[in-house]
Design an enzyme around this catalytic site. Structure first.
Site, PDB file in Angstrom:
ATOM      1  N   LYS A   3      93.167  59.146 133.536  1.00 58.76           N
ATOM      2  CA  LYS A   3      92.625  60.097 134.524  1.00 58.76           C
ATOM      3  C   LYS A   3      92.258  59.362 135.806  1.00 58.76           C
ATOM      4  CE  LYS A   3      88.137  59.585 132.255  1.00 58.76           C
ATOM      5  NZ  LYS A   3      87.294  60.103 131.163  1.00 58.76           N
TER       6      LYS A   3
ATOM      7  N   ARG B  26      78.320  68.444 127.390  1.00 62.67           N
ATOM      8  CA  ARG B  26      79.110  68.404 128.614  1.00 62.67           C
ATOM      9  C   ARG B  26      80.279  69.359 128.435  1.00 62.67           C
ATOM     10  NH1 ARG B  26      81.628  62.672 130.691  1.00 62.67           N
ATOM     11  NH2 ARG B  26      83.033  63.134 128.975  1.00 62.67           N
TER      12      ARG B  26
ATOM     13  N   TYR C 144      74.102  44.827 160.618  1.00 65.49           N
ATOM     14  CA  TYR C 144      73.261  46.012 160.844  1.00 65.49           C
ATOM     15  C   TYR C 144      71.885  45.834 160.223  1.00 65.49           C
ATOM     16  CZ  TYR C 144      77.253  48.883 162.320  1.00 65.49           C
ATOM     17  OH  TYR C 144      78.317  49.417 162.981  1.00 65.49           O
TER      18      TYR C 144
ATOM     19  N   MET D  52      81.206  49.465 157.282  1.00 61.14           N
ATOM     20  CA  MET D  52      82.311  50.340 156.881  1.00 61.14           C
ATOM     21  C   MET D  52      83.618  49.580 156.650  1.00 61.14           C
ATOM     22  SD  MET D  52      83.826  53.695 158.793  1.00 61.14           S
ATOM     23  CE  MET D  52      82.263  54.560 158.845  1.00 61.14           C
TER      24      MET D  52
END
Ligand code: PLP
Length: 366
Positions: free
Chosen positions: A39, A136, A258, A306
């Site tokens: 999957k 689930r 940052y 990023m």
């Protein structure tokens, strides 16, 4: 294929080791079959390639989450004249003819699924999922009681496998596994003569009581340790390398990145690599993760941004830390589980997040 010079990250996926991992699991299963869960693009590695490789290695039972994934993989297989069963864990999902048309086996997860399948496709094979502790997907304990009273609900169904899923299989100490095993065995009495499947990757390592007829490993195939806390019996399948874009010699106290979260006190050397959180290299590795360059461990300093990550390469010989050089980010010397630990997540999430900007190299021979 991306131009190797134009991408800043190289993801090498070793299809030989993938097949080897599958063989390894298969050979530990005595007479039980070994399937493969592919999957989410085979946990990010590429489901089309994985299904062909594993099918050629002898795997005949594949599991995906969604019908769309199954439709795509059926086409991949038929394009190369291969055949295998493809099971859809998410269930029939109200799909019209797509399942039968593409010869896909849905996992029936509810009494409604059972009724619908019986009405619409009485001949076509389906799995039945009995929930034994996940809350689930799958028939709930109260659904199982209803089936006990009304066995006609399953009569005439062409059942491929009755399955259940373990909640804590990576923890061999918990009683949860034995509890689920017991519930599963009880539920199986409703399906005499049917084949059964319980174990995921870690479940295979809980012993032969958990084997039944078929195991459904995913993670272990891709190199994630199915036995956390013990040595990893699987081989690493991926190698992720990031290219250095620039090396900065710092000679005065200065902060990096940052938020100015890393302080260079006196001096140091910083290599900036063109891989960031947009590539699935988690931001939570900021000031925590590390890579390897020339055999030297190079810590991430400052925040992962990023498209860029900064590494302290002060301890690496100068001639090795240059623009164009590759820093190992994930791979045999930095297993995916270690990266996940540093990032505060699991290997599954690291693999399924691998980005689309990497140059992907599929290794098909040693
Ligand atoms: C994802 C999944 C698996 C595979 O689990 P791993 O831990 O990756 O081996 C098996 N069965 C079901 C129902 C799943 O959802």
């Amino acid at each position: 294929m991306k131009d190797p010079n134009s991408s800043a990250g190289i993801l090498t996926i070793d299809m030989v080791e993938l097949a080897r991992n599958w063989q390894r699991l298969k050979s530990s299963l005595n007479n039980a079959d070994c399937g493969a869960v592919i999957k989410a693009e085979a946990y990010g590695l590429g489901a089309g390639r994985a299904i062909i490789q594993l099918c050629q290695a002898g795997c005949k039972e594949f599991f995906v989450a969604l019908i769309d994934e199954g439709v795509y993989l059926r086409k991949v297989l038929s394009d190369v004249s291969l055949e295998a069963n493809i099971h859809i864990l998410g269930g029939p999902m109200f799909a019209g003819q797509a399942l039968e048309e593409h010869n896909l086996i849905p996992v029936l997860n509810s009494l409604e699924d059972l009724a619908l399948w019986k009405r619409k496709h009485p001949q076509a094979p389906a799995d039945i999922h009995v929930d034994t502790g996940m809350a689930r997907l799958g028939l709930s304990p109260s659904d199982v009681v209803i089936l006990q009273k009304e066995p006609q609900r399953i009569k005439g169904l062409n059942i491929a496998y009755v399955i259940s899923h373990l909640a804590c299989s990576e923890d061999s100490k918990t009683t949860m596994n034995a509890d689920q095993l017991k519930s599963f065995r009880q539920a199986l009495t409703l399906f005499p003569g049917c084949k059964a499947s319980l174990a995921n990757s870690s479940g295979i390592f809980l012993g032969d009581k958990y084997f039944f007829n078929l195991a459904r490993p995913g993670a272990a195939l891709y190199g994630i340790n199915p036995t956390p806390g013990k040595p990893n019996p699987m081989s690493q399948v991926i190698k992720l390398q990031g290219k250095i874009l620039q090396v900065r010699e710092v000679n005065v106290p200065q902060t990096v990145g940052y938020g100015a979260t890393h302080q260079i006190k006196e001096k140091g050397r910083i290599a900036t690599v063109g891989v960031g959180y947009a590539d699935g290299y988690p931001r939570s590795l900021s000031n925590k993760g590390f890579g390897f360059l020339g055999g030297v461990r190079v810590p991430i300093v400052g925040r992962v941004s990023m498209d860029l990550t900064t590494f302290d390469v002060s301890n690496v010989p100068k001639q090795l830390a240059h623009p164009g050089a590759l820093i190992d980010l994930i791979g045999p010397i930095i297993p995916v589980d270690d990266v996940a630990d540093a990032a505060g997540t699991i290997g599954y999430e690291i693999l399924t997040s691998l980005g689309h900007r990497y140059q992907r190299i599929y290794k098909t021979s040693n």
